[in-house]
Design a protein around this motif. Structure first.
Motif, PDB file in Angstrom:
ATOM      1  N   VAL A  84       0.835  -1.204   0.000  1.00 48.88           N
ATOM      2  CA  VAL A  84       0.000   0.000   0.000  1.00 48.88           C
ATOM      3  C   VAL A  84       0.867   1.251   0.000  1.00 48.88           C
ATOM      4  O   VAL A  84       0.533   2.258  -0.618  1.00 48.88           O
ATOM      5  CB  VAL A  84      -0.944  -0.016   1.227  1.00 48.88           C
ATOM      6  CG1 VAL A  84      -1.733   1.275   1.309  1.00 48.88           C
ATOM      7  CG2 VAL A  84      -1.876  -1.213   1.166  1.00 48.88           C
ATOM      8  N   GLU A  85       2.002   1.173   0.686  1.00 50.67           N
ATOM      9  CA  GLU A  85       2.883   2.339   0.744  1.00 50.67           C
ATOM     10  C   GLU A  85       3.690   2.506  -0.530  1.00 50.67           C
ATOM     11  O   GLU A  85       4.294   3.569  -0.750  1.00 50.67           O
ATOM     12  CB  GLU A  85       3.847   2.210   1.933  1.00 50.67           C
ATOM     13  CG  GLU A  85       3.180   2.252   3.302  1.00 50.67           C
ATOM     14  CD  GLU A  85       2.534   0.930   3.673  1.00 50.67           C
ATOM     15  OE1 GLU A  85       2.842  -0.077   2.981  1.00 50.67           O
ATOM     16  OE2 GLU A  85       1.720   0.886   4.622  1.00 50.67           O
ATOM     17  N   ARG A  86       3.717   1.480  -1.411  1.00 51.14           N
ATOM     18  CA  ARG A  86       4.545   1.542  -2.611  1.00 51.14           C
ATOM     19  C   ARG A  86       3.713   1.333  -3.880  1.00 51.14           C
ATOM     20  O   ARG A  86       4.174   0.750  -4.857  1.00 51.14           O
ATOM     21  CB  ARG A  86       5.642   0.489  -2.547  1.00 51.14           C
ATOM     22  CG  ARG A  86       6.585   0.654  -1.371  1.00 51.14           C
ATOM     23  CD  ARG A  86       7.624  -0.451  -1.364  1.00 51.14           C
ATOM     24  NE  ARG A  86       8.385  -0.499  -2.617  1.00 51.14           N
ATOM     25  CZ  ARG A  86       9.203  -1.482  -2.951  1.00 51.14           C
ATOM     26  NH1 ARG A  86       9.345  -2.516  -2.130  1.00 51.14           N
ATOM     27  NH2 ARG A  86       9.854  -1.454  -4.091  1.00 51.14           N
ATOM     28  N   LEU A  87       2.486   1.804  -3.878  1.00 50.50           N
ATOM     29  CA  LEU A  87       1.637   1.658  -5.046  1.00 50.50           C
ATOM     30  C   LEU A  87       2.122   2.485  -6.231  1.00 50.50           C
ATOM     31  O   LEU A  87       1.746   2.228  -7.378  1.00 50.50           O
ATOM     32  CB  LEU A  87       0.194   2.043  -4.716  1.00 50.50           C
ATOM     33  CG  LEU A  87      -0.592   1.056  -3.855  1.00 50.50           C
ATOM     34  CD1 LEU A  87      -1.955   1.631  -3.514  1.00 50.50           C
ATOM     35  CD2 LEU A  87      -0.740  -0.273  -4.569  1.00 50.50           C
ATOM     36  N   ASP A  88       2.945   3.490  -5.956  1.00 44.08           N
ATOM     37  CA  ASP A  88       3.451   4.336  -7.035  1.00 44.08           C
ATOM     38  C   ASP A  88       4.696   3.752  -7.685  1.00 44.08           C
ATOM     39  O   ASP A  88       5.294   4.379  -8.564  1.00 44.08           O
ATOM     40  CB  ASP A  88       3.751   5.735  -6.516  1.00 44.08           C
ATOM     41  CG  ASP A  88       4.744   5.725  -5.356  1.00 44.08           C
ATOM     42  OD1 ASP A  88       4.886   4.664  -4.714  1.00 44.08           O
ATOM     43  OD2 ASP A  88       5.365   6.773  -5.092  1.00 44.08           O
ATOM     44  N   THR A  89       5.095   2.536  -7.268  1.00 37.80           N
ATOM     45  CA  THR A  89       6.271   1.890  -7.857  1.00 37.80           C
ATOM     46  C   THR A  89       5.838   1.042  -9.041  1.00 37.80           C
ATOM     47  O   THR A  89       5.133   0.049  -8.875  1.00 37.80           O
ATOM     48  CB  THR A  89       6.981   0.996  -6.826  1.00 37.80           C
ATOM     49  OG1 THR A  89       7.321   1.774  -5.677  1.00 37.80           O
ATOM     50  CG2 THR A  89       8.235   0.383  -7.424  1.00 37.80           C
ATOM     51  N   PRO A  90       6.236   1.407 -10.267  1.00 36.07           N
ATOM     52  CA  PRO A  90       5.798   0.629 -11.437  1.00 36.07           C
ATOM     53  C   PRO A  90       6.515  -0.709 -11.521  1.00 36.07           C
ATOM     54  O   PRO A  90       7.595  -0.907 -10.965  1.00 36.07           O
ATOM     55  CB  PRO A  90       6.175   1.532 -12.619  1.00 36.07           C
ATOM     56  CG  PRO A  90       7.323   2.341 -12.121  1.00 36.07           C
ATOM     57  CD  PRO A  90       7.072   2.562 -10.652  1.00 36.07           C
ATOM     58  N   ILE A  91       5.870  -1.634 -12.225  1.00 36.41           N
ATOM     59  CA  ILE A  91       6.474  -2.946 -12.480  1.00 36.41           C
ATOM     60  C   ILE A  91       7.297  -2.843 -13.753  1.00 36.41           C
ATOM     61  O   ILE A  91       6.760  -2.541 -14.824  1.00 36.41           O
ATOM     62  CB  ILE A  91       5.388  -4.027 -12.620  1.00 36.41           C
ATOM     63  CG1 ILE A  91       4.621  -4.179 -11.307  1.00 36.41           C
ATOM     64  CG2 ILE A  91       5.993  -5.366 -13.026  1.00 36.41           C
ATOM     65  CD1 ILE A  91       3.465  -5.155 -11.396  1.00 36.41           C
ATOM     66  N   GLU A  92       8.581  -3.093 -13.635  1.00 34.21           N
ATOM     67  CA  GLU A  92       9.473  -3.027 -14.786  1.00 34.21           C
ATOM     68  C   GLU A  92      10.192  -4.369 -14.929  1.00 34.21           C
ATOM     69  O   GLU A  92      10.760  -4.877 -13.962  1.00 34.21           O
ATOM     70  CB  GLU A  92      10.494  -1.904 -14.619  1.00 34.21           C
ATOM     71  CG  GLU A  92       9.851  -0.513 -14.565  1.00 34.21           C
ATOM     72  CD  GLU A  92      10.879   0.575 -14.379  1.00 34.21           C
ATOM     73  OE1 GLU A  92      12.069   0.227 -14.235  1.00 34.21           O
ATOM     74  OE2 GLU A  92      10.500   1.752 -14.383  1.00 34.21           O
ATOM     75  N   VAL A  93      10.118  -4.943 -16.126  1.00 37.08           N
ATOM     76  CA  VAL A  93      10.749  -6.234 -16.405  1.00 37.08           C
ATOM     77  C   VAL A  93      11.704  -6.044 -17.570  1.00 37.08           C
ATOM     78  O   VAL A  93      11.291  -5.642 -18.662  1.00 37.08           O
ATOM     79  CB  VAL A  93       9.700  -7.321 -16.745  1.00 37.08           C
ATOM     80  CG1 VAL A  93      10.387  -8.645 -17.055  1.00 37.08           C
ATOM     81  CG2 VAL A  93       8.726  -7.485 -15.595  1.00 37.08           C
ATOM     82  N   ASP A  94      12.968  -6.306 -17.325  1.00 33.98           N
ATOM     83  CA  ASP A  94      13.969  -6.173 -18.386  1.00 33.98           C
ATOM     84  C   ASP A  94      13.805  -7.308 -19.401  1.00 33.98           C
ATOM     85  O   ASP A  94      13.675  -8.473 -19.049  1.00 33.98           O
ATOM     86  CB  ASP A  94      15.380  -6.226 -17.789  1.00 33.98           C
ATOM     87  CG  ASP A  94      15.643  -5.060 -16.839  1.00 33.98           C
ATOM     88  OD1 ASP A  94      15.003  -4.010 -17.039  1.00 33.98           O
ATOM     89  OD2 ASP A  94      16.445  -5.217 -15.902  1.00 33.98           O
ATOM     90  N   GLY A  95      13.821  -6.930 -20.675  1.00 34.25           N
ATOM     91  CA  GLY A  95      13.750  -7.941 -21.733  1.00 34.25           C
ATOM     92  C   GLY A  95      12.404  -8.614 -21.852  1.00 34.25           C
ATOM     93  O   GLY A  95      12.331  -9.751 -22.324  1.00 34.25           O
ATOM     94  N   ALA A  96      11.341  -7.948 -21.417  1.00 34.23           N
ATOM     95  CA  ALA A  96      10.005  -8.552 -21.540  1.00 34.23           C
ATOM     96  C   ALA A  96       9.612  -8.642 -23.014  1.00 34.23           C
ATOM     97  O   ALA A  96       9.820  -7.694 -23.774  1.00 34.23           O
ATOM     98  CB  ALA A  96       8.975  -7.722 -20.775  1.00 34.23           C
ATOM     99  N   PRO A  97       9.069  -9.776 -23.456  1.00 36.55           N
ATOM    100  CA  PRO A  97       8.642  -9.890 -24.855  1.00 36.55           C
ATOM    101  C   PRO A  97       7.471  -8.965 -25.154  1.00 36.55           C
ATOM    102  O   PRO A  97       6.778  -8.491 -24.252  1.00 36.55           O
ATOM    103  CB  PRO A  97       8.238 -11.368 -24.978  1.00 36.55           C
ATOM    104  CG  PRO A  97       7.924 -11.800 -23.584  1.00 36.55           C
ATOM    105  CD  PRO A  97       8.820 -11.001 -22.691  1.00 36.55           C
TER     106      PRO A  97
END
Length: 471
Positions: free
Chosen positions: A213-226
């Protein structure tokens, strides 16, 4: 039932697909080889039968047939699976070669009776297939021939197909082995490839698991995602952004609600404490009770508005749509506010015409909130105009009032909950004091109708426009 792992499921699917392909290809090759072998053997049988018939027809008599037996049997000499018989009209053998190999698969009597005539051309279509009582497979044909003295003889050519069956059996067993090994290799390779391909999903799951809840502003980033997962990543990030915005608004909403409720409660407590500090006269107690009643009414209106907003946001909130005359409904609202308008020294005018399909009670509440807001900020002696106008795609209800213009940067914020413009613009009576929820309720009501609430403000005054779509 426990769910099967996606990696295992896909690997099994690929292995099953590989096995199916092997089966189709193997079956095609097997039956093609079977047909080709039979075609080649039938061609050999036909050529030998034709040549043997021609040689027999050059001989004068049955004695010549016996005398030239070596010449006749030379056609099948060296072929362990081929046999030859030349019989007289009574069925007795004049010449025979290698017939012991077909002792269990002699030429069928019925087929012998229906043999080809001496003048009929021998073709591959005339080759017959049969099995002996012990299951020995054979192929062959029988045809008449006429010696030079006119004596008829029967030429019988046959082939033992046991070696061909064994060849096909070994070929089929190798196909089974190749298919099984190929399926296992496909499963192992697919499992490794799918596991590696799903690595970005595992990374996404790990990053999503770290979101709090405190980190909802953190986006999900995946390196090399297809590319196939880019849409999913974008959707998850958009969802997190919406959740973050919702939590921010909820926090702000809670803080604003607590702040606004604290003011009337503080007023109630302070006035009561002052009144109890010493003995008071009856008029003073009456004034205290009157003031407390106003604060209680203010709290009641605030709680009622909060409950309405909470209910309106529920998916199962029901609106009772009905068609009615919009100008007539505006006139009724104007009559209801006539007393407050007289106290504020403001005139209310209704113009325009048009019929509207909407929830009448919600319509009255939305326009009533706008009118109360206009009364609050209209200077004494001013005039509020409520008008109805029809466009190509909507029916617009406008509430316009003169007064100090609103900063353009604040026109959208004024529809937020508990938001108020500059307090210096307030000139209305205390009975119409706002809790900062009136315009938020208006926007919610318009959203329930699929419409839009907007505001415009300039030196000529402020206009609130409700756009109801045509149904």
């Amino acid at each position: 039932m426990p769910a099967r792992a996606l990696t295992t499921t896909l690997a099994l699917s690929f292995a099953g697909t590989t096995l199916t392909v092997f089966a189709l290809v193997g079956s095609t090759l097997y039956f093609t080889l079977d047909r080709e072998i039979k075609r080649q053997d039938d061609l050999d049988i036909v050529l030998i039968a034709r040549h043997t018939r021609r040689l027999a027809e050059e001989l004068r008599s049955e004695d010549d047939v016996r005398e030239h037996a070596d010449r006749l049997t030379s056609q099948v000499l060296g072929h362990q699976a081929l046999s030859m018989e030349i019989r007289d009209a009574g069925g007795a053998n004049l010449v025979e070669h290698n017939t012991q190999s077909l002792a269990d698969a002699t030429f069928p009597a019925a087929a012998l009776a229906g043999r080809l005539g001496a003048s009929q051309r021998i073709t591959e279509r005339d080759v017959l297939e049969w099995q002996s009582a012990r299951g020995v497979p054979a192929r062959g044909l029988a045809a008449d021939a006429t010696l030079r003295d006119g004596t008829p003889v029967i030429v019988v050519i046959a082939r033992d197909m046991t070696d061909r069956w064994r060849l096909l059996d070994r070929y089929r067993e190798r196909l089974y082995l190749a298919g099984s090994v190929g399926m296992l290799l496909a499963f192992a390779a697919s499992w490794l490839l799918v596991r590696e391909s799903l690595r970005p999903l595992r990374d996404m799951a790990a990053r999503a698991g770290a979101v709090t809840v405190e980190r909802l502003d953190t986006p999900i980033e995946v390196d090399g995602a297809p590319r196939e997962l880019e849409t999913l990543v974008e959707s998850l990030n958009a969802m997190l952004e919406r959740l973050h915005g919702g939590f921010e608004r909820m926090s702000q909403y809670t803080a604003d609600l607590a702040h606004d409720m604290r003011t009337p409660l503080a007023n109630l407590r302070g006035a009561t404490e002052v009144a109890l500090s010493r003995a008071r006269s009856v008029p003073e107690y009456e004034a205290l009770l009157e003031s407390n009643l106003e604060e209680c009414e203010r709290l009641s209106r605030m709680i009622e508005s909060v409950i309405f907003l909470a209910r309106a946001e529920h998916p199962q909130f029901v609106t009772a749509l009905a068609e009615f005359d919009a100008k007539e409904a505006l006139a009724q609202i104007a009559d209801y506010f006539e007393g407050l308008a007289d106290d504020a020294g403001v005139n209310i005018r209704v113009t325009g015409s048009g019929r509207l399909r909407a929830d009448k009670e919600l319509f009255r509440r939305a326009v009533g909130n706008l009118l109360a807001n206009a009364l609050r900020y209209t200077p004494r002696g001013g005039e509020i105009t409520m008008s109805v106008a029809q466009t190509a795609s909507a029916l617009e209800v406008t509430v316009a009032n003169p007064g100090t213009p609103i900063d353009p940067a604040l026109l959208e914020r004024i529809f937020d909950r508990f938001y108020r413009a500059d307090a210096s613009r307030h000139s209305g009576p205390k009975s119409t004091a706002s809790a900062g929820l009136g315009l938020a309720i208006v926007r919610t009501i318009m959203a329930l109708h699929g419409g839009k609430a907007s505001a415009m403000s300039d030196v000529n005054g402020t206009r609130f426009i409700l756009s109801f779509p045509r149904r």
